[in-house]
Design a protein around this motif. Structure first.
Motif, short mmCIF file in Angstrom:
data_model
loop_
_atom_site.label_atom_id
_atom_site.label_comp_id
_atom_site.label_asym_id
_atom_site.label_seq_id
_atom_site.Cartn_x
_atom_site.Cartn_y
_atom_site.Cartn_z
N GLU A 162 85.86 -34.62 4.58
CA GLU A 162 84.80 -35.62 4.46
C GLU A 162 85.04 -36.79 5.41
O GLU A 162 84.11 -37.37 5.93
N VAL A 163 86.32 -37.11 5.62
CA VAL A 163 86.63 -38.19 6.57
C VAL A 163 86.11 -37.78 7.95
O VAL A 163 85.43 -38.55 8.65
N ASP A 164 86.39 -36.53 8.36
CA ASP A 164 85.94 -36.07 9.68
C ASP A 164 84.42 -36.10 9.77
O ASP A 164 83.85 -36.55 10.77
N ALA A 165 83.77 -35.62 8.70
CA ALA A 165 82.30 -35.61 8.71
C ALA A 165 81.77 -37.03 8.76
O ALA A 165 80.82 -37.33 9.50
N ALA A 166 82.39 -37.93 8.00
CA ALA A 166 81.93 -39.32 7.96
C ALA A 166 82.03 -39.95 9.34
O ALA A 166 81.12 -40.67 9.78
N LEU A 182 77.71 -45.09 0.84
CA LEU A 182 77.09 -43.77 0.77
C LEU A 182 78.16 -42.68 0.65
O LEU A 182 79.28 -42.88 1.11
N ASN A 183 77.81 -41.54 0.07
CA ASN A 183 78.71 -40.40 0.19
C ASN A 183 78.27 -39.60 1.43
O ASN A 183 77.22 -39.89 2.02
N VAL A 184 79.08 -38.61 1.81
CA VAL A 184 78.81 -37.93 3.08
C VAL A 184 77.44 -37.25 3.08
O VAL A 184 76.70 -37.31 4.06
N VAL A 185 77.11 -36.67 1.93
CA VAL A 185 75.83 -35.93 1.87
C VAL A 185 74.65 -36.88 2.06
O VAL A 185 73.75 -36.63 2.87
#
Ligand SMILES: C[S@@+](CC[C@H](N)C(=O)[O-])C[C@H]1O[C@@H](n2cnc3c(N)ncnc32)[C@H](O)[C@@H]1O
Length: 463
Positions: A162-166, A182-185
């Protein structure tokens, strides 16, 4: 501060300074320079220098300033309005200004300089903060002089993935998301919505695996038309599979011809595309009007659930719906994030002359490289898709099913972020499927490269 602390705008070029000097020599100084109560030149450094060189007195206005920031803001607003600064100069002005007055709000500084966005200021601020040249403030000063808490864009991440996606999405978040956690989604959704708002033509490239999945289950005439080709994501896969592809798009994205599909007068045998979602209905109607055999279109599953679309879906020759079991990810052109998409997608297949109910099957976009169906011979009257599978095909399709299951098993293990023990994963799966370990090991060799790589990054692969 001394006079030189207030000289943070780029100096005039020698020829500009000479022109100023000539004008002062001929007409005198039009606008007096401004000095503060301590005698520092706040505005008019070049005029004063020109007068010194000409040996004449430079008229000045003495102003009382309550604080330093009032002086800096005045320098900026007078000079930036007066002088034409290029982008590079504007960035160096922002940098010089922030070094002196880092607590100014980004939007306020952008407004004073003019012709730049607050994101440019934020980017320069980020560089200065990153190199510890200025502090990071939680409260910044706006135009009215009031201090306000900084509205950061924030995403919460619970795993390294999630860190990478964020990290990938945070820069694209719209300003309206600032201040919300916000969350990643949700962050991805906000980015998508914003980009959709900005691009009226809905450019979402189709991942390669989605077209390959279609070609594993369907076959088309040798000549097909991709009428909303974007950058050619679908066309390229079709060409590599041996099709002769005509590609066009309403926007010149460097691929195919430029053509508005909805007003075209051309006709075609088969059409395959991922149309702009907002004009999905019009694309289906148009495609059915101008084709003679098949239409394949990629849509979100929600395409099925609209009253106004009932006619297209129930009264047309819709034959098959291939639902992606693996949540294929389509992202706005240029921004690609790893991981499962949040929306379900399906290929919808219309076939002229078909009058039964549509059937639903499931396909997978992550089986790259698995066998594609041959191109249809346009001259045959019964398409081989309608014939039962041959003995060889059913053997192949059984191994394909097993390989697909094995892929899913490996992805699941990968998703759990556990250390990959490839021996254990393969033997566990063989047991689950009720097949021998040696067959499982043979199937491992048939896995698509990217899935093999996931296994190989774990402990030594199954012998
Ligand atoms: C969802 S994207 C898909 C692009 C491409 N088919 C792919 O799969 O990568 C939709 C594309 O439709 C194009 N488009 C939108 N309206 C169109 C129209 N009236 N005629 C032709 N192309 C159109 C957009 O420019 C965009 O490239």
């Amino acid at each position: 501060m001394t006079t030189s602390d207030y000289q943070f705008l780029p100096p005039l070029l020698p020829e500009e300074f000479e022109a100023l000097k000539t004008s002062i020599a001929e007409r005198g100084v039009d606008v007096p320079i401004i000095v503060d109560q301590d005698g520092n030149v706040i505005d008019g450094y070049h005029r004063e220098r020109a007068c010194d060189e000409l040996g004449i007195y430079c008229p000045r206005e003495i102003r009382h300033f309550d604080n330093e920031t009032d002086k800096l803001e005045l320098i900026l607003s007078l000079n930036c309005r007066r002088r034409q600064l290029n982008r590079k100069q504007k960035r160096s002005v922002i940098e010089a200004y922030l070094l002196r007055d880092p607590q100014i709000a980004d939007n306020f500084l952008a407004e004073i300089i003019g012709g730049i966005s607050k994101n440019t200021v934020a980017a320069v601020r980020g560089e200065l903060e990153g190199t510890c040249q200025i502090d990071k403030f939680d409260v910044l000063r706006g135009r009215d002089g009031k201090q306000r808490p900084v509205q950061y864009k924030k995403i919460v991440a619970n795993t390294q993935k999630e860190v990478d996606a964020a990290k990938k999405v945070i820069g694209d978040l719209p300003d309206s998301s600032a201040g919300k956690l916000l969350n990643v989604v949700t962050a991805r959704r906000e980015v998508e919505t914003e980009k959709r708002r900005q691009d009226p033509y809905d450019f979402y490239p189709t991942p390669r695996g989605a077209t390959e999945a279609l070609l594993r289950v369907e076959q088309f005439s040798k000549e097909v038309w991709e009428p909303a080709c974007g950058e050619g994501a679908i066309s390229d896969v079709l060409k590599q599979a041996g099709y002769a592809v005509d590609s066009s798009d309403i926007v010149n994205r460097g691929y195919g011809q430029v053509e508005n599909f909805l007003t075209t007068e051309r006709r075609a045998t088969d059409i395959i595309t991922n149309p702009p979602y907002r004009q999905g209905d019009e694309f289906v109607r148009k495609a059915l009007n101008i084709t003679t055999r098949r239409v394949a279109m990629l849509f979100q599953l929600s395409f099925l659930t609209s009253e106004k679309r009932r006619a297209i879906l129930s009264e047309s020759c819709l034959k098959k719906i291939y639902v992606f079991e693996d949540r294929v990810s389509l992202y706005k052109g240029g921004s690609e994030y790893r991981g499962n998409g949040q929306l379900g997608y399906a290929w919808f297949i219309w076939e002229h002359g078909y009058s039964g109910e549509p059937t639903i099957s499931w396909i997978n976009s992550r089986l790259a490289g698995a066998m594609l169906r041959p191109i249809e011979d346009t001259l045959t009257t019964n398409s081989s898709a309608d014939r039962g599978p041959s003995q060889d095909e059913s053997v192949d399709s059984h191994s394909n099913d097993l390989i697909r299951e094995l892929c899913i098993h490996i992805w699941d293990a990968d998703d759990m972020d556990a250390l990959m023990d490839s021996n254990r994963i393969v033997s566990e799966w063989a047991q689950l499927e009720g097949i021998s370990l040696s067959l499982a090991e043979r199937l491992v060799k048939e896995l698509p490269d990217e899935v093999r790589r996931l296994l190989d990054n774990g402990l030594p692969p199954a012998a």
